[in-house]
Design a protein around this motif. Sequence first.
Motif, PDB file in Angstrom:
ATOM      1  N   LEU A  95       0.847  -1.190   0.000  1.00 43.18           N
ATOM      2  CA  LEU A  95       0.000   0.000   0.000  1.00 43.18           C
ATOM      3  C   LEU A  95       0.883   1.240   0.000  1.00 43.18           C
ATOM      4  N   ILE A  96       0.613   2.173  -0.924  1.00 41.86           N
ATOM      5  CA  ILE A  96       1.356   3.428  -1.002  1.00 41.86           C
ATOM      6  C   ILE A  96       0.466   4.552  -0.471  1.00 41.86           C
ATOM      7  N   TYR A  97       1.042   5.408   0.360  1.00 39.68           N
ATOM      8  CA  TYR A  97       0.287   6.551   0.880  1.00 39.68           C
ATOM      9  C   TYR A  97       1.262   7.666   1.229  1.00 39.68           C
ATOM     10  N   GLY A  98       0.799   8.889   1.134  1.00 39.14           N
ATOM     11  CA  GLY A  98       1.666  10.022   1.426  1.00 39.14           C
ATOM     12  C   GLY A  98       0.862  11.299   1.555  1.00 39.14           C
ATOM     13  N   LEU A  99       1.557  12.376   1.834  1.00 44.74           N
ATOM     14  CA  LEU A  99       0.907  13.678   1.991  1.00 44.74           C
ATOM     15  C   LEU A  99       1.889  14.782   1.675  1.00 44.74           C
ATOM     16  N   SER A 100       1.343  15.961   1.423  1.00 45.69           N
ATOM     17  CA  SER A 100       2.180  17.145   1.246  1.00 45.69           C
ATOM     18  C   SER A 100       1.564  18.298   2.029  1.00 45.69           C
ATOM     19  N   THR A 101       2.404  19.234   2.431  1.00 51.18           N
ATOM     20  CA  THR A 101       1.968  20.329   3.297  1.00 51.18           C
ATOM     21  C   THR A 101       1.263  21.454   2.556  1.00 51.18           C
ATOM     22  N   GLY A 102       1.573  21.596   1.256  1.00 48.06           N
ATOM     23  CA  GLY A 102       1.096  22.756   0.513  1.00 48.06           C
ATOM     24  C   GLY A 102       1.927  23.984   0.847  1.00 48.06           C
ATOM     25  N   GLU A 103       1.627  25.082   0.208  1.00 51.44           N
ATOM     26  CA  GLU A 103       2.306  26.356   0.484  1.00 51.44           C
ATOM     27  C   GLU A 103       1.393  27.492   0.052  1.00 51.44           C
ATOM     28  N   GLN A 104       1.679  28.699   0.553  1.00 52.14           N
ATOM     29  CA  GLN A 104       0.873  29.838   0.139  1.00 52.14           C
ATOM     30  C   GLN A 104       1.636  31.138   0.308  1.00 52.14           C
ATOM     31  N   ALA A 105       1.215  32.115  -0.467  1.00 52.29           N
ATOM     32  CA  ALA A 105       1.689  33.491  -0.358  1.00 52.29           C
ATOM     33  C   ALA A 105       0.446  34.380  -0.399  1.00 52.29           C
ATOM     34  N   GLN A 106       0.650  35.665  -0.457  1.00 51.69           N
ATOM     35  CA  GLN A 106      -0.497  36.579  -0.410  1.00 51.69           C
ATOM     36  C   GLN A 106      -1.456  36.361  -1.583  1.00 51.69           C
ATOM     37  N   TYR A 108      -1.415  33.534  -3.923  1.00 55.41           N
ATOM     38  CA  TYR A 108      -1.637  32.177  -4.437  1.00 55.41           C
ATOM     39  C   TYR A 108      -1.633  31.183  -3.287  1.00 55.41           C
ATOM     40  N   LYS A 109      -2.171  30.015  -3.576  1.00 58.00           N
ATOM     41  CA  LYS A 109      -2.153  28.934  -2.582  1.00 58.00           C
ATOM     42  C   LYS A 109      -2.025  27.586  -3.295  1.00 58.00           C
ATOM     43  N   ILE A 110      -1.141  26.746  -2.783  1.00 57.90           N
ATOM     44  CA  ILE A 110      -1.072  25.336  -3.184  1.00 57.90           C
ATOM     45  C   ILE A 110      -1.649  24.546  -2.020  1.00 57.90           C
ATOM     46  N   ALA A 111      -2.750  23.876  -2.256  1.00 57.92           N
ATOM     47  CA  ALA A 111      -3.437  23.156  -1.186  1.00 57.92           C
ATOM     48  C   ALA A 111      -2.648  21.919  -0.764  1.00 57.92           C
ATOM     49  N   PRO A 112      -2.778  21.495   0.491  1.00 59.62           N
ATOM     50  CA  PRO A 112      -2.187  20.214   0.915  1.00 59.62           C
ATOM     51  C   PRO A 112      -2.780  19.079   0.081  1.00 59.62           C
ATOM     52  N   SER A 113      -2.048  17.973  -0.003  1.00 58.64           N
ATOM     53  CA  SER A 113      -2.538  16.855  -0.813  1.00 58.64           C
ATOM     54  C   SER A 113      -2.339  15.528  -0.093  1.00 58.64           C
ATOM     55  N   LEU A 114      -3.050  14.531  -0.584  1.00 53.52           N
ATOM     56  CA  LEU A 114      -2.963  13.165  -0.080  1.00 53.52           C
ATOM     57  C   LEU A 114      -2.697  12.245  -1.265  1.00 53.52           C
ATOM     58  N   LYS A 115      -1.705  11.370  -1.135  1.00 56.14           N
ATOM     59  CA  LYS A 115      -1.410  10.391  -2.188  1.00 56.14           C
ATOM     60  C   LYS A 115      -1.837   9.011  -1.714  1.00 56.14           C
TER      61      LYS A 115
END
Length: 197
Positions: A95-106, A108-115
């Motif tokens: 089973l593969i699973y993971g996550l990312s924190t995302g990032e943001q500035a004033q 733009y925003k990169i949302a957190p993700s789940l793999k």
Amino acid sequence: MNRLCLFTVCSLMFASSASALELETSWFEGASFRQATHLIELRQGSYLSRNAANLRNGGYQLAGGDQVNMNRWYDTKWVDVGASWMTQLTDNVGLIYGLSTGEQAQKYKIAPSLKLGLVAQIKPASNMVVSFRATTILGGALNEKSCTADYGDIGGVQQVNCRLAASTLAPQETLNYLIRQRPLYRNEVSVTFNWKF
């Protein structure tokens, strides 16, 4: 495309060398969850992070003479960090699973993700292994925000793409160029054939 579909074929590759995901030994049998779990990816930054970083370049001059620098709107204090693990469930399935924190500035925003994903193998013969891997990413989209600009007597206060506020485009039209991107390789499927001789 259904983002929950793990079986969308994004890549198909055949190789005669040993696969990095080959599961020839059993980590799970008689072992703890921790011993059966392995870190397979650790990264800082991504395709979307690099795209967001490119937005910091440039600037323009306002009608009153003030200089607008994109860096103040698109600079971030934290770059997206991601990690993935694989836990072997049986001799031939993981089973593969993971996550990312995302990032943001004033602006733009990169949302957190789940793999989520699955890796499996079959052995048609003693010297032959066919490995299958499928993963999908949920979330993690890059969304750019607009600015509020005052065009005075000509147009009044309007929403506009921050990067294109001084362009010849109408303010409303610039909103069509706000960046909306999903993660690269959001759905992946690969099949690897290994034949030892």
